[in-house]
Design an enzyme around this catalytic site. Sequence first.
Site, PDB file in Angstrom:
ATOM      1  CB  SER A  46      -0.951  -0.036   1.203  1.00 32.64           C
ATOM      2  OG  SER A  46      -1.931   0.970   1.121  1.00 32.64           O
ATOM      3  CG  ASP A 203      -4.204  -1.141  -0.305  1.00 32.32           C
ATOM      4  OD1 ASP A 203      -3.439  -1.883   0.319  1.00 32.32           O
ATOM      5  OD2 ASP A 203      -4.172   0.101  -0.247  1.00 32.32           O
TER       6      ASP A 203
END
Length: 278
Positions: A46, A203
């Site tokens: 991320s 993500d």
Amino acid sequence: MDDLPTNPAQIVFSGGGLRCFWQGGFMTRLAKEGYDFDPQRITGVSGGALAGSAWIADIEQRLLDEMCAAFEDRDSNLDLFDPDENGITPHQELYCDVVNRVLDADTARKIASGPAFQIQIAHPPDTGLPTLTGTALAAAYEAELHIVGSPHFNWAEKMGLTASLVDANRAARDGKLTELVSAAAVIPPVFEPPLWNDRRVVDGGMADQAPLPDPDDGETLILLTRPYKKLPDVPGRTYVWPSEETPADKIDFTNPQKLRDTWDLGAQDAERYLLKRE
């Protein structure tokens, strides 16, 4: 507060969106006092994929400055869910623009020749509706995050999410580093899931907020961006996290001062470790 390892074999940059600027402040302050880490392996997920890239290339301050400059002209998050004709939201466009400016050719060369660097990405199940499916997976991730209270989890994976560690050194050599780092931080529905090797990506932090390298071997420093109620007690692992909630929220793109304050909090927390060492 555990002692920091003096020379960890592995460093993990966890996810957290804009909270990852805490990692930049923390590591930059340690470096000024002689913590010259030289790990064999690094992972990022991320926002930690971008933070880890900046740390390897020694451009953390430049990243902070570029992101703050990008936020100066924004005063609202109201268009958060207002994609253009290509499905790209203003938030996603802004983030990708900063990634492209900061991770330039010189940065890519440094990462290509640096320590082993892996970035975790995740793939939603193939339902034909990647944004909707990704949103459901994000909801499961958020629920587990607060109920279980650990950076390592599996609820989204039980719903069909798959994750993998991508060789970021190779991506840098192949001219795909910015694409990979941008793909690693895709939070539906704020960001539209892009393609990576012909598969939709969401993500990677929804699979694990602190993914260990592969192979996983040696003393490991794990840089979290928030406290957790339940951290595994594993010999050789040192978890560190902000001493208080970071001023920056993970997807609030309107306030550059919050980024600077989050960076400063990281530097202050590093000071606490430095004082303990004395």
